[in-house]
Design a protein around this motif. Structure first.
Motif, PDB file in Angstrom:
ATOM      1  N   GLY A  40       0.808  -1.205   0.000  1.00 24.79           N
ATOM      2  CA  GLY A  40       0.000   0.000   0.000  1.00 24.79           C
ATOM      3  C   GLY A  40       0.843   1.256   0.000  1.00 24.79           C
ATOM      4  O   GLY A  40       0.546   2.220  -0.711  1.00 24.79           O
ATOM      5  N   ILE A  41       1.896   1.258   0.793  1.00 22.79           N
ATOM      6  CA  ILE A  41       2.786   2.420   0.850  1.00 22.79           C
ATOM      7  C   ILE A  41       3.455   2.648  -0.501  1.00 22.79           C
ATOM      8  O   ILE A  41       3.508   3.772  -1.002  1.00 22.79           O
ATOM      9  CB  ILE A  41       3.832   2.245   1.966  1.00 22.79           C
ATOM     10  CG1 ILE A  41       3.153   2.392   3.331  1.00 22.79           C
ATOM     11  CG2 ILE A  41       4.975   3.250   1.814  1.00 22.79           C
ATOM     12  CD1 ILE A  41       4.027   1.979   4.489  1.00 22.79           C
ATOM     13  N   MET A  42       3.944   1.581  -1.093  1.00 13.04           N
ATOM     14  CA  MET A  42       4.626   1.735  -2.380  1.00 13.04           C
ATOM     15  C   MET A  42       3.639   2.148  -3.470  1.00 13.04           C
ATOM     16  O   MET A  42       3.967   2.963  -4.330  1.00 13.04           O
ATOM     17  CB  MET A  42       5.352   0.448  -2.749  1.00 13.04           C
ATOM     18  CG  MET A  42       6.516   0.170  -1.807  1.00 13.04           C
ATOM     19  SD  MET A  42       7.449  -1.285  -2.234  1.00 13.04           S
ATOM     20  CE  MET A  42       8.460  -0.621  -3.548  1.00 13.04           C
ATOM     21  N   GLY A  43       2.424   1.603  -3.421  1.00  9.10           N
ATOM     22  CA  GLY A  43       1.398   1.996  -4.387  1.00  9.10           C
ATOM     23  C   GLY A  43       1.013   3.455  -4.214  1.00  9.10           C
ATOM     24  O   GLY A  43       0.799   4.176  -5.194  1.00  9.10           O
ATOM     25  N   GLY A  44       0.921   3.900  -2.966  1.00  5.71           N
ATOM     26  CA  GLY A  44       0.595   5.295  -2.691  1.00  5.71           C
ATOM     27  C   GLY A  44       1.678   6.226  -3.190  1.00  5.71           C
ATOM     28  O   GLY A  44       1.399   7.285  -3.766  1.00  5.71           O
ATOM     29  N   ALA A  45       2.925   5.843  -2.980  1.00  5.66           N
ATOM     30  CA  ALA A  45       4.045   6.658  -3.442  1.00  5.66           C
ATOM     31  C   ALA A  45       4.014   6.788  -4.963  1.00  5.66           C
ATOM     32  O   ALA A  45       4.226   7.880  -5.509  1.00  5.66           O
ATOM     33  CB  ALA A  45       5.372   6.055  -2.984  1.00  5.66           C
ATOM     34  N   GLU A  46       3.731   5.692  -5.641  1.00  2.28           N
ATOM     35  CA  GLU A  46       3.653   5.724  -7.102  1.00  2.28           C
ATOM     36  C   GLU A  46       2.493   6.610  -7.552  1.00  2.28           C
ATOM     37  O   GLU A  46       2.624   7.408  -8.482  1.00  2.28           O
ATOM     38  CB  GLU A  46       3.480   4.316  -7.663  1.00  2.28           C
ATOM     39  CG  GLU A  46       3.425   4.275  -9.179  1.00  2.28           C
ATOM     40  CD  GLU A  46       3.257   2.864  -9.722  1.00  2.28           C
ATOM     41  OE1 GLU A  46       2.936   2.759 -10.915  1.00  2.28           O
ATOM     42  OE2 GLU A  46       3.434   1.891  -8.978  1.00  2.28           O
ATOM     43  N   PHE A  47       1.348   6.489  -6.883  1.00  4.56           N
ATOM     44  CA  PHE A  47       0.181   7.305  -7.214  1.00  4.56           C
ATOM     45  C   PHE A  47       0.516   8.793  -7.144  1.00  4.56           C
ATOM     46  O   PHE A  47       0.233   9.561  -8.060  1.00  4.56           O
ATOM     47  CB  PHE A  47      -0.979   6.987  -6.262  1.00  4.56           C
ATOM     48  CG  PHE A  47      -2.123   7.948  -6.362  1.00  4.56           C
ATOM     49  CD1 PHE A  47      -3.078   7.811  -7.354  1.00  4.56           C
ATOM     50  CD2 PHE A  47      -2.251   8.996  -5.470  1.00  4.56           C
ATOM     51  CE1 PHE A  47      -4.142   8.708  -7.460  1.00  4.56           C
ATOM     52  CE2 PHE A  47      -3.305   9.892  -5.552  1.00  4.56           C
ATOM     53  CZ  PHE A  47      -4.254   9.748  -6.552  1.00  4.56           C
ATOM     54  N   PHE A  48       1.140   9.203  -6.022  1.00  9.87           N
ATOM     55  CA  PHE A  48       1.450  10.616  -5.860  1.00  9.87           C
ATOM     56  C   PHE A  48       2.551  11.076  -6.799  1.00  9.87           C
ATOM     57  O   PHE A  48       2.551  12.237  -7.234  1.00  9.87           O
ATOM     58  CB  PHE A  48       1.788  10.936  -4.400  1.00  9.87           C
ATOM     59  CG  PHE A  48       0.569  10.944  -3.534  1.00  9.87           C
ATOM     60  CD1 PHE A  48      -0.389  11.929  -3.683  1.00  9.87           C
ATOM     61  CD2 PHE A  48       0.371   9.962  -2.585  1.00  9.87           C
ATOM     62  CE1 PHE A  48      -1.531  11.947  -2.900  1.00  9.87           C
ATOM     63  CE2 PHE A  48      -0.769   9.966  -1.792  1.00  9.87           C
ATOM     64  CZ  PHE A  48      -1.721  10.961  -1.950  1.00  9.87           C
ATOM     65  N   ALA A  49       3.479  10.201  -7.138  1.00  8.24           N
ATOM     66  CA  ALA A  49       4.520  10.572  -8.096  1.00  8.24           C
ATOM     67  C   ALA A  49       3.906  10.855  -9.462  1.00  8.24           C
ATOM     68  O   ALA A  49       4.247  11.854 -10.109  1.00  8.24           O
ATOM     69  CB  ALA A  49       5.566   9.463  -8.194  1.00  8.24           C
ATOM     70  N   VAL A  50       2.985  10.009  -9.900  1.00  4.67           N
ATOM     71  CA  VAL A  50       2.315  10.213 -11.191  1.00  4.67           C
ATOM     72  C   VAL A  50       1.411  11.440 -11.118  1.00  4.67           C
ATOM     73  O   VAL A  50       1.398  12.272 -12.010  1.00  4.67           O
ATOM     74  CB  VAL A  50       1.499   8.954 -11.579  1.00  4.67           C
ATOM     75  CG1 VAL A  50       0.590   9.221 -12.760  1.00  4.67           C
ATOM     76  CG2 VAL A  50       2.434   7.791 -11.871  1.00  4.67           C
ATOM     77  N   ARG A  51       0.674  11.539 -10.030  1.00  2.00           N
ATOM     78  CA  ARG A  51      -0.304  12.620  -9.857  1.00  2.00           C
ATOM     79  C   ARG A  51       0.369  14.002  -9.800  1.00  2.00           C
ATOM     80  O   ARG A  51      -0.213  14.996 -10.210  1.00  2.00           O
ATOM     81  CB  ARG A  51      -1.088  12.349  -8.587  1.00  2.00           C
ATOM     82  CG  ARG A  51      -2.178  13.281  -8.262  1.00  2.00           C
ATOM     83  CD  ARG A  51      -3.369  13.050  -9.129  1.00  2.00           C
ATOM     84  NE  ARG A  51      -4.308  14.101  -8.826  1.00  2.00           N
ATOM     85  CZ  ARG A  51      -5.580  14.051  -9.010  1.00  2.00           C
ATOM     86  NH1 ARG A  51      -6.102  12.996  -9.557  1.00  2.00           N
ATOM     87  NH2 ARG A  51      -6.343  15.045  -8.694  1.00  2.00           N
TER      88      ARG A  51
END
Length: 69
Positions: A40-51
């Motif tokens: 979840g943490i890694m997915g969240g980090a990726e989400f915010f990086a793209v966003r």
């Protein structure tokens, strides 16, 4: 459900077992929760990086400070 076998250092298994016992869950459940948390943490980090691509950092700071943007 998937089944996997992992090799852990004995000290890590013992520490995880202690935390699982303290939390009132099985070692298997504790490890599954820990893995879910990491994913979840890694997915969240990726989400915010793209966003955040193309974002205006100065405007974001002004909004966070309560100043109109």
């Amino acid at each position: 459900m998937a089944r996997i076998t992992i090799r852990l250092p004995q000290s890590l298994k013992a520490a995880a077992g202690e935390f699982a016992e303290w939390d009132g869950v099985s070692l298997n459940h504790f490890i599954a929760l820990a893995l879910a948390e990491k994913v979840g943490i890694m997915g969240g980090a990726e989400f915010f990086a793209v966003r955040s691509k193309g974002a205006d950092a100065e405007r974001a700071v002004r909004l966070l400070e309560g100043r109109p943007g």
